[in-house]
Design a protein around this motif. Structure first.
Motif, mmCIF file in Angstrom:
data_model
loop_
_atom_site.group_PDB
_atom_site.id
_atom_site.type_symbol
_atom_site.label_atom_id
_atom_site.label_comp_id
_atom_site.label_asym_id
_atom_site.label_seq_id
_atom_site.Cartn_x
_atom_site.Cartn_y
_atom_site.Cartn_z
ATOM 1 N N VAL A 89 29.729 38.516 35.635
ATOM 2 C CA VAL A 89 30.174 37.322 36.342
ATOM 3 C C VAL A 89 30.376 37.670 37.812
ATOM 4 O O VAL A 89 31.141 38.574 38.140
ATOM 5 C CB VAL A 89 31.477 36.749 35.728
ATOM 6 N N PRO A 90 29.666 37.002 38.715
ATOM 7 C CA PRO A 90 29.863 37.286 40.134
ATOM 8 C C PRO A 90 31.222 36.781 40.616
ATOM 9 O O PRO A 90 31.759 35.813 40.074
ATOM 10 C CB PRO A 90 28.721 36.518 40.811
ATOM 11 N N THR A 91 31.767 37.451 41.610
ATOM 12 C CA THR A 91 33.039 37.024 42.218
ATOM 13 C C THR A 91 32.826 36.907 43.725
ATOM 14 O O THR A 91 33.263 37.769 44.492
ATOM 15 C CB THR A 91 34.159 38.032 41.918
ATOM 16 N N PRO A 92 32.113 35.866 44.169
ATOM 17 C CA PRO A 92 31.814 35.729 45.594
ATOM 18 C C PRO A 92 33.076 35.740 46.446
ATOM 19 O O PRO A 92 34.044 35.045 46.148
ATOM 20 C CB PRO A 92 31.073 34.388 45.674
ATOM 21 N N ARG A 93 33.034 36.600 47.469
ATOM 22 C CA ARG A 93 34.179 36.765 48.379
ATOM 23 C C ARG A 93 35.440 37.145 47.610
ATOM 24 O O ARG A 93 36.555 36.860 48.042
ATOM 25 C CB ARG A 93 34.413 35.494 49.207
ATOM 26 N N GLY A 94 35.252 37.772 46.479
ATOM 27 C CA GLY A 94 36.382 38.241 45.693
ATOM 28 C C GLY A 94 37.079 37.178 44.871
ATOM 29 O O GLY A 94 38.145 37.434 44.298
#
Length: 440
Positions: free
Chosen positions: A167-172
């Protein structure tokens, strides 16, 4: 903000109806050359450089300040922490949905079987779960904990040894609901990577990410393109197009309900498709009025407007029989039979991903908590495809155990057919086991 709709109106009696319908349904999901090449480059890099490539791509595409792969791994304790960070109501809703999804899918589980013929030959099928499955989950604010439940739970019910989630976490940005859903669904490992690089890692493995046998779960065009390219190296669930809903209504349901049902899919994205079919022209007018009235009240009004105006339609048909014919022609992802007696029409439905029966069964219930899977065939592929299920995480091996007599009897048949194909070794292999003909 000003929004307005100009939803298409079609009539099945129009000589050009078939052409107009084909145009409305047309959807091209093939990636352009630029996307295709970028995905191929990413896959190549991950295969060659493993974890280092994942860290680099996650820094570049997601804006995450990761120093090493360890910064992109979430342990089981982090998933359990997410359960404490969501509200009590959210946790109860997730657990209720998970229990219903699990209960439904347990009924799909297939078992091994055998039977013995008169001569003692045993034939059968051995059903075995996959060793490891990979689950792709969209990340950031637009994330879907319901997809975690729908993808992970059938795998666990099937007996898959390990479920790995990416699962990506864009910009955290970490969505606690997604992690809580992963905890409840029994996900074993989580990596906070996304895009084509995550698909490549699951397909080929890296130093840290284990290679899986099948990749499931929705994603953007880069994810879909990557899934196309790794298919064969691993299994995939499907290449899904935009979400769709087709409502067949006899004209007696509240038009506001129907308008909102159409919105429920249109709000996914601008390319989603929402279609209403009814023999009642006046009812179509009332639904159109409800659409105009309700649209300004929607948080995602601009997306709904573009979807409705671009790919939506109100279709008038001669009668309910023709409505069913149109439904089968469209083969929708979601089909609502918003009619007085849906059971009467059910036998005539041949092509649909999921069928929602009666006026009170909104498609939204199926998305979240009814129990059946919400991962469904789109773009007309319900003609030959099925919802995601336990059977997607099980494989079948044929069992053949011949007795001496059975091998002898079958040997005659195999010999004739093999020699007819000029495959002499095949024939003689079978003939050696024919009683009184050994050593020929």
């Amino acid at each position: 903000m000003t929004v307005s709709t100009a939803i298409a109106r079609l009539n099945a009696a129009d000589p050009d109806f078939a052409r107009h319908l084909d145009h409305l349904l047309s959807w091209e999901s093939v990636s352009d050359d630029a996307v295709n090449q970028r995905v191929l480059d990413i896959i190549k890099s991950v295969r060659e450089r493993g974890d280092a490539a994942l860290v680099e791509f996650t820094q570049r595409f997601d804006g995450v300040d990761a120093k090493s792969i360890d910064d992109l791994i979430l342990g089981r304790e982090r998933l359990e922490l997410a359960l404490t960070r969501i509200s009590a109501a959210q946790r109860e809703a997730l657990e209720t949905a998970a229990n219903r999804v699990r209960s439904y899918h347990e009924r799909q589980k297939q078992d091994s079987w055998q039977y013995t013929e008169a001569d003692g030959t045993v034939l059968g099928q051995k059903v075995t779960p996959l060793d490891r499955a990979g689950l792709y989950v969209p990340g950031g604010k637009a994330s879907y904990p319901s997809s975690v439940l729908m993808n992970a739970i059938p795998a666990k019910v099937a007996g898959v040894g390990e479920v790995v989630m990416v699962v990506p976490t864009p910009r955290g940005e970490i969505n606690e609901l997604v992690l809580a859903a992963a905890c409840i669904a029994g996900v074993d490992r989580v990596f906070t990577v996304g895009g084509a690089q995550a698909v490549a890692a699951l397909a080929y493995g890296t130093e840290s990410v284990p290679q899986v046998d099948k990749i499931v779960g929705p994603g953007n065009i880069y994810v879909a393109t990557a899934k196309r390219h790794v298919f064969g190296q691993v299994g995939i669930d499907m290449i899904a197009g935009p979400s769709e809903i087709l409502v067949v209504c006899d004209g007696q349901t509240d038009p506001g309900w129907i308008a909102m049902d159409l919105f429920s899919q249109a709000e996914h994205d601008e390319d989603a498709q929402a279609i209403l079919v009814s023999p009642d022209a006046a009812f179509l007018d009332r639904v159109a009025a409800s659409i105009d009235k309700l649209l300004p009240t929607m948080e995602r009004a601009e997306i709904i407007e573009k979807s409705i105006n671009g790919r939506g339609a109100l279709i008038q048909v001669r009668d309910m029989q023709q409505a069913i014919e149109v439904a089968n022609r469209i083969a929708p992802e979601h089909l609502e039979l918003s009619v007085a007696d849906p059971q009467a029409w059910l036998p005539q439905i041949r092509h649909a991903g999921a069928i929602f029966m009666g006026r009170h069964t909104s498609e939204a219930l199926g998305d979240y908590c009814a129990g059946p899977n919400h991962v469904l065939p789109t773009s007309g592929t319900a003609r030959f495809s099925s919802p995601l299920g336990v059977y997607d995480f099980q494989k079948r091996s044929s069992i053949i155990f011949c007795s001496e007599q059975g091998a002898s009897e079958l040997g005659h048949t195999a010999s004739v057919l093999a020699r007819g194909e000029s495959l002499t070794a095949h024939a003689r292999s079978a003939e050696y086991r024919i009683l009184n003909e050994k050593g020929n």
